[in-house]
Write an enzyme that holds these catalytic residues in place. Structure first.
Site, PDB file in Angstrom:
ATOM      1  N   HIS A 215      -6.742  -1.983  -0.870  1.00 31.85           N
ATOM      2  CA  HIS A 215      -5.836  -2.073   0.292  1.00 31.85           C
ATOM      3  C   HIS A 215      -6.500  -1.504   1.556  1.00 31.85           C
ATOM      4  O   HIS A 215      -6.154  -0.425   2.042  1.00 31.85           O
ATOM      5  CB  HIS A 215      -4.472  -1.438   0.035  1.00 31.85           C
ATOM      6  CG  HIS A 215      -4.427  -0.182  -0.769  1.00 31.85           C
ATOM      7  ND1 HIS A 215      -5.169   0.936  -0.477  1.00 31.85           N
ATOM      8  CD2 HIS A 215      -3.693   0.139  -1.865  1.00 31.85           C
ATOM      9  CE1 HIS A 215      -4.903   1.882  -1.338  1.00 31.85           C
ATOM     10  NE2 HIS A 215      -4.013   1.418  -2.204  1.00 31.85           N
ATOM     11  N   ASP A 270       0.252  -5.603  -3.640  1.00 34.76           N
ATOM     12  CA  ASP A 270       0.554  -4.201  -3.946  1.00 34.76           C
ATOM     13  C   ASP A 270       2.064  -4.054  -4.152  1.00 34.76           C
ATOM     14  O   ASP A 270       2.675  -3.053  -3.792  1.00 34.76           O
ATOM     15  CB  ASP A 270       0.076  -3.271  -2.826  1.00 34.76           C
ATOM     16  CG  ASP A 270      -0.020  -1.807  -3.264  1.00 34.76           C
ATOM     17  OD1 ASP A 270       0.162  -1.525  -4.467  1.00 34.76           O
ATOM     18  OD2 ASP A 270      -0.246  -0.939  -2.403  1.00 34.76           O
TER      19      ASP A 270
END
Length: 383
Positions: A215, A270
């Site tokens: 991320h 995510d």
């Protein structure tokens, strides 16, 4: 079950560009693609793109992967509705005994999943993305406070439990550079995340075999022109990195900067148990999180994963200026290449018939996994 021969018609995104014609499926694989080159914006026929591949997904449909077998089954059923045809069930930082138990539960689910996939009931779980516990305790983000130091012995033991194509760790922790080298030698993809490491730490990790960043921008040391940090290492040197394009975790301007710097930047969700669910309270590992105002947060306001689904990720990327072809590559082709897979993430002869069908406004109308339709309108003729 997938029919022996199925034909999908429309604008087909192949590795050689767009073709207007037919995609024929036999026994779960793409047998033939026929047609002529086309600009898909010239007509209103369906857009057929490769099934989405999500390498970082914690939950969905109210279930969290750390809850074990039934939860993984639920998240697999949930995300296939949004076009995800392959994913990695992603863990959270936890005590070592709990991590082992969860990995065994996921392994058990993977053993039983072929029937579910063949019946059109679930996405394909490729294995585990181990995110934690081998991270920096000073950069937990929404991870619970159970960070540990990795050793080769610990990782080898975990790798015996379940297929684990991807591991995220913090390279600046003492001993982790050697662990990265060992994992890379074993064929495990290692990415850098939840890290306070410097630019130099990041470069060293890449030299030791790390090949991605978790991320991007989130839970890592940021970019400053005299202290470029882990973000600087990614922007300067990475070929691959994952990014959450929910337009909440990362500003569109930062996404565009990363797109210019990292050739194969790819999207992940995510996502948490809150994905596909109404506002309310959910679990993320042992953490309590709340879904509201389009996001998921801890009680102190810290972002805690997302509610993103891959079809929305595609639309968001197009919204900030990517073409549908460019956006598709970042949801399918590049994550497949990152894992070294050529049987998924592409619409080509011999590949798995994982197909997402979209209308002209990029709304999802059908999903096929191994040629079996799992949702929406079919746009199909059966041969």
């Amino acid at each position: 079950m997938a029919m022996s021969s199925t034909i999908l018609h429309g604008n087909i995104l192949t590795p050689d560009g767009w073709y207007l014609g037919d995609l024929r499926v036999e026994k779960g694989r793409i047998a033939e693609i026929t047609g002529e080159p086309v600009d898909p914006t010239s007509n209103e026929l369906p857009r057929l793109v490769p099934g989405f591949i999500d390498l970082h997904v914690h939950g969905g449909g109210g279930a969290d992967a750390m809850e074990g077998y039934d939860a993984v089954a639920t998240l697999a059923r949930t995300h296939v509705r949004f076009g995800t045809t392959s994913l990695l069930a992603t863990t959270m930082t936890a005590e070592e005994s709990q991590v082992r138990e969860v990995l065994a539960e996921i392994a058990r689910y993977i053993d039983h999943q072929p029937t579910l996939v063949a019946q059109g009931l679930a996405t394909r779980v490729l294995g585990v993305h181990l995110e934690g516990p081998y991270i920096n305790p000073g950069k937990l983000g929404a991870q619970p406070a159970h960070a540990q130091v990795a050793t080769i012995e610990k990782l080898d033991a975990l790798l015996e439990i379940v297929a684990m194509p991807l591991i995220t760790l913090a390279p600046e922790v003492a001993g982790h550079q050697q662990v990265i080298r060992h994992l890379a030698d074993r064929g495990v993809r290692v990415q850098i995340g939840h890290t306070l490491g410097s630019y130099e730490d990041g470069v060293a990790a890449l030299e030791h075999g790390a090949c991605g960043f978790a991320h991007l921008f989130n839970a890592m040391s940021g970019l400053h022109h005299r202290k470029p940090g882990m973000v600087g290492a990614a922007l300067a040197h990475a070929e691959y990195a994952e990014l959450i394009p929910d337009l909440l975790h990362v500003h569109p301007g930062a996404i565009r900067a990363a797109l210019r710097s990292i050739p194969k930047l790819y999207a992940v969700t995510d996502s948490t148990a809150a994905a596909g669910m109404p506002d309310g309270d959910y679990k993320l590992g042992e953490q309590n999180v709340t879904k509201c105002l389009g996001g998921v947060r801890l009680a102190d306001g810290t972002l805690a994963g997302s509610t993103l689904t891959m079809d929305q990720a595609l639309r968001n990327l197009v919204r900030i200026g990517l073409t549908l072809e460019e956006a598709s590559h970042r949801l399918s082709r590049y994550p497949a290449e990152f894992l070294g897979r050529d049987d998924i993430g592409r619409l080509a002869c011999g590949a798995r018939a994982d197909v997402v069908t979209l209308d002209v406004e990029l709304n999802l109308t059908a999903v096929h996994v191994d040629g079996c339709q799992v949702s929406g309108e079919s746009h199909v003729a059966h041969a």
